[in-house]
Design a protein around this motif. Structure first.
Motif, short mmCIF file in Angstrom:
data_model
loop_
_atom_site.label_atom_id
_atom_site.label_comp_id
_atom_site.label_asym_id
_atom_site.label_seq_id
_atom_site.Cartn_x
_atom_site.Cartn_y
_atom_site.Cartn_z
N GLN A 55 17.71 48.05 20.88
CA GLN A 55 16.60 48.72 22.03
C GLN A 55 17.59 48.59 22.74
OE1 GLN A 55 12.65 48.55 22.01
NE2 GLN A 55 11.94 50.81 22.21
N MET A 56 17.43 47.35 23.62
CA MET A 56 17.97 46.63 24.95
C MET A 56 19.43 46.79 24.86
SD MET A 56 16.33 43.25 24.19
CE MET A 56 17.83 42.45 25.76
N LYS A 57 20.36 47.22 23.52
CA LYS A 57 21.37 47.72 23.71
C LYS A 57 21.83 48.88 24.57
CE LYS A 57 23.95 44.45 20.41
NZ LYS A 57 24.29 44.69 19.22
N ALA A 58 20.54 50.04 23.53
CA ALA A 58 20.81 51.33 24.00
C ALA A 58 20.74 51.04 25.71
CB ALA A 58 20.09 52.28 23.74
N THR A 59 19.12 50.35 26.31
CA THR A 59 19.15 50.98 27.67
C THR A 59 20.40 50.31 28.46
OG1 THR A 59 17.04 49.91 27.04
CG2 THR A 59 17.37 49.57 29.43
N GLU A 60 21.02 48.87 28.10
CA GLU A 60 22.08 48.38 29.26
C GLU A 60 23.43 49.47 29.07
OE1 GLU A 60 25.28 44.57 28.72
OE2 GLU A 60 23.59 45.15 27.09
N LEU A 61 23.65 50.71 27.54
CA LEU A 61 24.18 51.24 27.60
C LEU A 61 23.61 52.43 28.56
CD1 LEU A 61 27.08 52.10 26.80
CD2 LEU A 61 25.26 53.81 24.74
N LEU A 62 23.44 52.71 28.51
CA LEU A 62 21.97 53.82 30.00
C LEU A 62 22.48 53.09 31.35
CD1 LEU A 62 21.40 56.24 30.50
CD2 LEU A 62 18.96 55.29 29.91
N TRP A 63 22.53 52.49 31.33
CA TRP A 63 21.67 51.55 32.99
C TRP A 63 24.02 51.34 33.38
CZ3 TRP A 63 19.36 50.66 36.80
CH2 TRP A 63 17.79 50.05 36.94
N ASP A 64 24.89 51.51 32.74
CA ASP A 64 26.12 51.40 32.62
C ASP A 64 26.38 52.71 33.44
OD1 ASP A 64 26.35 48.32 32.66
OD2 ASP A 64 27.39 48.62 30.25
N ILE A 65 26.47 53.53 32.57
CA ILE A 65 26.81 54.84 33.02
C ILE A 65 25.95 55.23 33.50
CG2 ILE A 65 26.32 57.18 32.33
CD1 ILE A 65 26.74 56.09 29.25
N GLN A 86 41.47 57.95 47.17
CA GLN A 86 40.01 58.80 47.10
C GLN A 86 40.57 58.85 45.80
OE1 GLN A 86 38.48 61.60 48.99
NE2 GLN A 86 36.69 61.05 47.42
N GLU A 87 41.71 59.20 44.87
CA GLU A 87 41.43 60.15 43.74
C GLU A 87 41.76 58.99 42.51
OE1 GLU A 87 43.55 64.49 45.14
OE2 GLU A 87 44.60 63.01 44.17
N ASN A 88 42.42 57.88 43.30
CA ASN A 88 42.79 56.92 42.73
C ASN A 88 42.18 55.82 42.67
OD1 ASN A 88 45.33 57.57 42.13
ND2 ASN A 88 46.08 56.43 43.84
N LEU A 89 40.89 55.63 43.28
CA LEU A 89 39.71 55.17 43.40
C LEU A 89 38.80 55.26 42.05
CD1 LEU A 89 38.24 52.23 43.72
CD2 LEU A 89 37.08 53.79 45.98
N ILE A 90 39.11 56.82 42.03
CA ILE A 90 37.92 58.07 41.70
C ILE A 90 38.39 57.75 40.19
CG2 ILE A 90 36.94 60.08 40.50
CD1 ILE A 90 36.66 60.91 43.27
N LEU A 91 39.78 57.85 39.56
CA LEU A 91 40.34 58.09 38.39
C LEU A 91 40.04 56.00 38.01
CD1 LEU A 91 43.40 59.70 38.54
CD2 LEU A 91 41.24 60.59 37.57
N PHE A 92 39.81 55.26 38.59
CA PHE A 92 39.94 53.96 38.41
C PHE A 92 38.91 53.40 37.66
CE2 PHE A 92 40.81 49.59 38.15
CZ PHE A 92 39.80 48.27 38.26
N VAL A 93 37.77 53.98 38.33
CA VAL A 93 36.01 53.50 38.37
C VAL A 93 35.79 54.20 37.22
CG1 VAL A 93 34.01 53.81 38.71
CG2 VAL A 93 35.08 53.38 40.23
N LEU A 94 36.49 55.58 37.31
CA LEU A 94 35.79 56.63 35.48
C LEU A 94 36.31 55.82 34.58
CD1 LEU A 94 36.65 59.90 36.23
CD2 LEU A 94 34.48 59.27 35.35
N LEU A 95 37.94 55.43 34.67
CA LEU A 95 38.47 54.48 33.37
C LEU A 95 37.76 53.14 32.94
CD1 LEU A 95 40.47 54.27 31.04
CD2 LEU A 95 41.86 52.50 33.48
N ILE A 96 37.57 52.49 33.90
CA ILE A 96 36.63 51.05 33.61
C ILE A 96 35.11 51.20 33.15
CG2 ILE A 96 35.29 49.36 34.65
CD1 ILE A 96 37.50 48.95 37.03
N CYS A 97 34.32 52.51 33.89
CA CYS A 97 33.43 52.89 32.66
C CYS A 97 33.57 52.97 31.31
CB CYS A 97 33.03 54.29 33.49
SG CYS A 97 31.64 53.64 35.08
N VAL A 98 34.42 53.95 30.90
CA VAL A 98 35.14 54.69 29.83
C VAL A 98 35.27 53.47 28.59
CG1 VAL A 98 36.76 55.65 28.78
CG2 VAL A 98 35.82 57.10 30.72
#
Length: 112
Positions: A55-65, A86-98
């Protein structure tokens, strides 16, 4: 009469011995029952702990998203002068999240 007393004494000793055996057997059964109950409780607590961890792992994943989405919204709302940055920063953040999500999923699958 002496012979009768000896027979009575032997019978009495056998009776006491049998009672002692019965008490010992009863104590052994009680100990085994307590041991089974303890094992059952341990398994129950372990199962609850595993469920809470999942449950905690699922919550942590939700918080990360959620954090990733908030960062993206902030970046989109914030007008950056250099569109390329801006485009590079957005792509970088998306890549880190994924990457974080994929790594966490792999860890969860390995533990199962």
């Amino acid at each position: 009469m002496v012979v009768q007393s000896s027979v009575d004494a032997v019978e009495e000793a056998q009776k006491k011995e049998k009672e002692a055996e019965n008490r010992a057997q009863s104590a052994k059964c009680r100990a085994e029952n307590e041991k089974r109950k303890a094992k059952s409780e341990i398994q129950k607590v372990k199962k609850q702990a595993v469920q809470r961890i999942e449950q905690m792992k699922a919550t942590e994943l939700l918080w990360d998203i959620g954090v990733g989405i908030v960062v993206l919204i902030f970046i989109v709302m914030k007008e950056i002068v250099l569109v390329a940055m801006q485009e590079n920063l957005i792509l970088f953040v998306l890549l880190i999240c994924v990457i974080r999500i994929c790594v966490r999923e792999k860890k969860m699958k390995k533990k199962r």
